[in-house]
Write a protein that holds these residues in place. Structure first.
Motif, PDB file in Angstrom:
ATOM      1  N   GLY A 149       0.794  -1.223   0.000  1.00 52.14           N
ATOM      2  CA  GLY A 149       0.000   0.000   0.000  1.00 52.14           C
ATOM      3  C   GLY A 149       0.823   1.268   0.000  1.00 52.14           C
ATOM      4  O   GLY A 149       0.432   2.285  -0.591  1.00 52.14           O
ATOM      5  N   VAL A 150       1.962   1.232   0.655  1.00 52.64           N
ATOM      6  CA  VAL A 150       2.893   2.367   0.658  1.00 52.64           C
ATOM      7  C   VAL A 150       4.044   2.105  -0.302  1.00 52.64           C
ATOM      8  O   VAL A 150       4.453   2.989  -1.062  1.00 52.64           O
ATOM      9  N   ALA A 151       4.546   0.885  -0.299  1.00 52.25           N
ATOM     10  CA  ALA A 151       5.771   0.569  -1.043  1.00 52.25           C
ATOM     11  C   ALA A 151       5.621   0.738  -2.547  1.00 52.25           C
ATOM     12  O   ALA A 151       6.511   1.296  -3.211  1.00 52.25           O
ATOM     13  N   GLU A 152       4.505   0.283  -3.120  1.00 49.22           N
ATOM     14  CA  GLU A 152       4.412   0.311  -4.579  1.00 49.22           C
ATOM     15  C   GLU A 152       4.201   1.712  -5.152  1.00 49.22           C
ATOM     16  O   GLU A 152       4.870   2.083  -6.122  1.00 49.22           O
ATOM     17  N   PRO A 153       3.283   2.538  -4.609  1.00 51.89           N
ATOM     18  CA  PRO A 153       3.164   3.890  -5.152  1.00 51.89           C
ATOM     19  C   PRO A 153       4.477   4.675  -5.096  1.00 51.89           C
ATOM     20  O   PRO A 153       4.812   5.396  -6.045  1.00 51.89           O
ATOM     21  N   ILE A 154       5.221   4.521  -4.005  1.00 50.93           N
ATOM     22  CA  ILE A 154       6.505   5.219  -3.877  1.00 50.93           C
ATOM     23  C   ILE A 154       7.475   4.726  -4.942  1.00 50.93           C
ATOM     24  O   ILE A 154       8.182   5.524  -5.574  1.00 50.93           O
ATOM     25  N   SER A 155       7.518   3.413  -5.138  1.00 52.08           N
ATOM     26  CA  SER A 155       8.450   2.857  -6.111  1.00 52.08           C
ATOM     27  C   SER A 155       8.163   3.370  -7.512  1.00 52.08           C
ATOM     28  O   SER A 155       9.074   3.828  -8.218  1.00 52.08           O
ATOM     29  N   HIS A 156       6.912   3.323  -7.930  1.00 54.05           N
ATOM     30  CA  HIS A 156       6.562   3.786  -9.282  1.00 54.05           C
ATOM     31  C   HIS A 156       6.744   5.296  -9.425  1.00 54.05           C
ATOM     32  O   HIS A 156       7.159   5.780 -10.482  1.00 54.05           O
ATOM     33  N   PHE A 157       6.424   6.048  -8.378  1.00 53.89           N
ATOM     34  CA  PHE A 157       6.629   7.496  -8.406  1.00 53.89           C
ATOM     35  C   PHE A 157       8.111   7.836  -8.578  1.00 53.89           C
ATOM     36  O   PHE A 157       8.489   8.656  -9.417  1.00 53.89           O
ATOM     37  N   SER A 158       8.951   7.164  -7.799  1.00 55.06           N
ATOM     38  CA  SER A 158      10.388   7.451  -7.836  1.00 55.06           C
ATOM     39  C   SER A 158      11.009   7.066  -9.176  1.00 55.06           C
ATOM     40  O   SER A 158      11.801   7.831  -9.748  1.00 55.06           O
ATOM     41  N   THR A 159      10.646   5.890  -9.699  1.00 51.20           N
ATOM     42  CA  THR A 159      11.229   5.470 -10.978  1.00 51.20           C
ATOM     43  C   THR A 159      10.705   6.316 -12.131  1.00 51.20           C
ATOM     44  O   THR A 159      11.453   6.628 -13.066  1.00 51.20           O
ATOM     45  N   ALA A 160       9.433   6.707 -12.083  1.00 50.38           N
ATOM     46  CA  ALA A 160       8.890   7.572 -13.133  1.00 50.38           C
ATOM     47  C   ALA A 160       9.554   8.938 -13.108  1.00 50.38           C
ATOM     48  O   ALA A 160       9.895   9.517 -14.156  1.00 50.38           O
ATOM     49  N   LEU A 161       9.770   9.463 -11.903  1.00 50.95           N
ATOM     50  CA  LEU A 161      10.401  10.779 -11.759  1.00 50.95           C
ATOM     51  C   LEU A 161      11.846  10.740 -12.239  1.00 50.95           C
ATOM     52  O   LEU A 161      12.361  11.727 -12.789  1.00 50.95           O
ATOM     53  N   GLY A 162      12.501   9.595 -12.075  1.00 52.50           N
ATOM     54  CA  GLY A 162      13.897   9.467 -12.489  1.00 52.50           C
ATOM     55  C   GLY A 162      14.088   9.349 -13.985  1.00 52.50           C
ATOM     56  O   GLY A 162      15.221   9.452 -14.481  1.00 52.50           O
TER      57      GLY A 162
END
Length: 551
Positions: A149-162
């Motif tokens: 619930g927390v881990a996946e949105p952060i992961s996709h947000f961070s990789t998309a931003l990068g």
């Protein structure tokens, strides 16, 4: 046609599946439930198992646990290689299959086939909406929502931003689609859309197909409550022979390893939470003790029965999950969460065609490492969740069933991810808090809660939720596996359910020690692939079965 007096009472624990009520089109078969079973007394314990499904399943799983524990260092690279090959070579297949399941569910909602009532034209629901929804949701993906619930949105947000990176002509980043380099708002939209894609229509579509097939062919057609029954329109009486044995054995393997994957994730997160709150060492030994302790609680739930055990624990868990969700909404970025729900839902709809596309993808790491793994995981879970949902869904129309099983849990999942994931992304992008982003997957939930008030209380509630989801999943899974290995009997001796509950815990321990999360993922994928083929055939059988029913 068959007609029997209508009843408004749920079948008591241990009673067989009730006969259809009202008009149905029964399948005439020479097979009798339990005719291939072996029954005997082992001291005070009664045994009633299907031969050869129980023998093949039991011996294979016992051997797997023993070999994995004996050769831990040797099996880890084997597991990792198996996972990478299956998700890499067959990603297009997993994505295509999941699309087929969702389309079938949506078609059934809007066509006259949705008027068919499970259990007969005069059947009434066995459970209230609240009890029904609590059980299907807790069994369906409770541990997963807590873990990701927390881990996946952060992961996709961070990789998309990068943004994207290319080496040797191929992308090496993990961003979904084309990423959103340097754009916080676009990265958040894409990250939330990718997360919702993995937790909304597609997984619940997979569950709904299996559950509908089992309920239809058991409650309306009078066949045993086993996976093989859905293939009667294709194989006829041959389904009671070797073909059917193979289908049920595969269903047992898929269920056990899919369930062990989730139990392993739950143990990782519960151990991380206990370390975070109380300093309990986060070692393999601690995780093993945790799995053994929770399995013991699951055994108590098994003894209590379906209504007193799973149903009551599921309702408690739903109440706790609702309170935790309400707390995050109230003390977190409330306006962002409330407005973000509609925005994220629209972002999901907007990006859905590209995310669901199985061919010509450039974001191979995302499509293979995330989506293909998820679909294989959901498919491996589908015999367990599907049979459990079928057990508690008698009396619903197909349309009502599909709306409640497919759409309502999807909406709840969107709101859950928006609240937990959106709060975490706000902490990173606006508040400048880096702890939640830097934390390992299993600790991200607790790091997010640490930035909110009442950290100790909410984190403890989070641990309790993971543990109780663990218990309900183990209990529900043992019920399903026992039904399959007892030849469709739902009143088999309770000792058999206890046997499977114990081995679910042992398989989770073996996989954790034999390769960690990578091993768990590998076994979910390896059982998900062949069962996906089985389910695609099952779609045809469902349509044929519904077409013959009175509407």
């Amino acid at each position: 046609m068959s007609t029997s007096p209508p009843s408004s009472e749920a079948p008591a624990e241990g009673e067989p599946i009730p006969a259809p009520e009202g008009e149905t089109t029964l399948i005439e078969t020479e097979y009798n439930v339990g005719q291939d079973n072996v029954e005997f007394q082992l001291g005070p314990v009664g045994v009633d198992v299907h031969q050869p499904v129980f023998a093949i399943s039991g011996v294979t799983i016992v051997a797997f646990v023993a070999l994995t524990l004996l050769f831990q260092s040797e099996v880890e690279p084997l597991f990792n290689g198996l996972r990478e090959w299956l998700t890499g070579a067959l990603d297009w297949f997993f994505l295509s299959a999941a699309n087929v399941f969702v389309l079938l569910c949506l078609v059934l909602i809007v066509t006259p086939l949705g008027n068919v009532r499970l259990g007969g034209s005069e059947a009434t629901p066995d459970y209230s909406y609240l009890g029904w929804f609590a059980m299907l949701f807790a069994a369906g993906m409770g541990i997963g929502l807590m873990f990701y619930g927390v881990a996946e949105p952060i992961s996709h947000f961070s990789t998309a931003l990068g943004g994207t990176t290319v080496e040797g002509g191929a992308r090496t980043d993990w961003a979904p689609l084309g990423a959103a380099a340097g754009d916080d708002a676009a990265a958040e939209r894409l990250g939330m859309a990718a997360t919702i894609f993995h937790w909304a229509l597609h997984p619940w579509g997979i569950y709904a197909v299996v559950a509908l097939a089992l309920a239809l062919f058991s409650y309306n057609k009078g066949l045993p409550l086993t996976i093989r029954s859905m293939f009667y329109p294709i194989f006829g009486e041959r389904v009671w022979g070797p073909i059917g044995h193979a289908i049920d054995v595969l269903a047992v393997f898929a269920t056990l390893f899919g369930l062990a994957t989730s139990l392993g994730f739950g143990a990782e997160q519960a151990a991380a939470g206990l370390n975070f709150l109380f300093g309990v060492p986060q070692t393999d030994a601690a995780k093993v003790v945790l799995i053994l302790a929770i399995t013991a609680v699951a055994l108590v739930s098994v003894l209590a029965g379906l209504d007193a055990g799973v149903k009551r624990l599921s309702e408690i868990n739903m109440a706790l999950a609702g309170l935790l969700l309400l707390f995050v909404v109230v003390v977190g970025p409330t306006l962002l969460i409330l407005t973000g729900f509609a925005k994220n839902l629209w972002a999901y709809v907007e990006h859905l065609p590209a995310l669901a596309n199985p061919f010509g993808r450039e974001d191979t790491n995302f499509a293979q490492g995330w989506t293909a793994f998820y679909w294989a995981w959901w498919i491996s879970w589908s015999p367990f969740v599907g049979m459990f949902i079928a057990r508690v869904s008698r009396g619903r129309t197909v349309r009502e069933f599909m709306i409640c099983v497919l759409l309502i849990p999807s909406i709840v999942s969107v709101f859950w991810m928006t609240a937990f994931g959106g709060t975490a992304i706000h902490q990173i992008a606006v508040d400048g808090l880096g702890a939640v982003e830097a934390a390992p997957l299993e600790l991200k939930l607790f790091e997010m809660l640490a930035a909110l008030p009442l950290t100790a209380i909410t984190s403890f509630v989070g641990i309790v939720l993971v543990i109780v989801f663990f218990v309900t999943s183990s209990d529900s899974g043992s019920l399903v596996i026992d039904t399959i290995t007892a030849g469709g009997k739902v009143n088999a001796p309770v000792a058999q359910r206890m046997f499977w509950a114990i081995f679910e815990g042992l398989v989770a321990i073996a996989l954790l020690l034999g390769g960690g999360l990578g091993a768990l993922q590998a076994m979910a994928v390896s059982t998900g692939f062949p069962f996906a083929v089985v389910l695609l055939l099952g779609c045809y059988a469902i349509v044929r079965g519904l077409w013959s029913e009175p509407r």
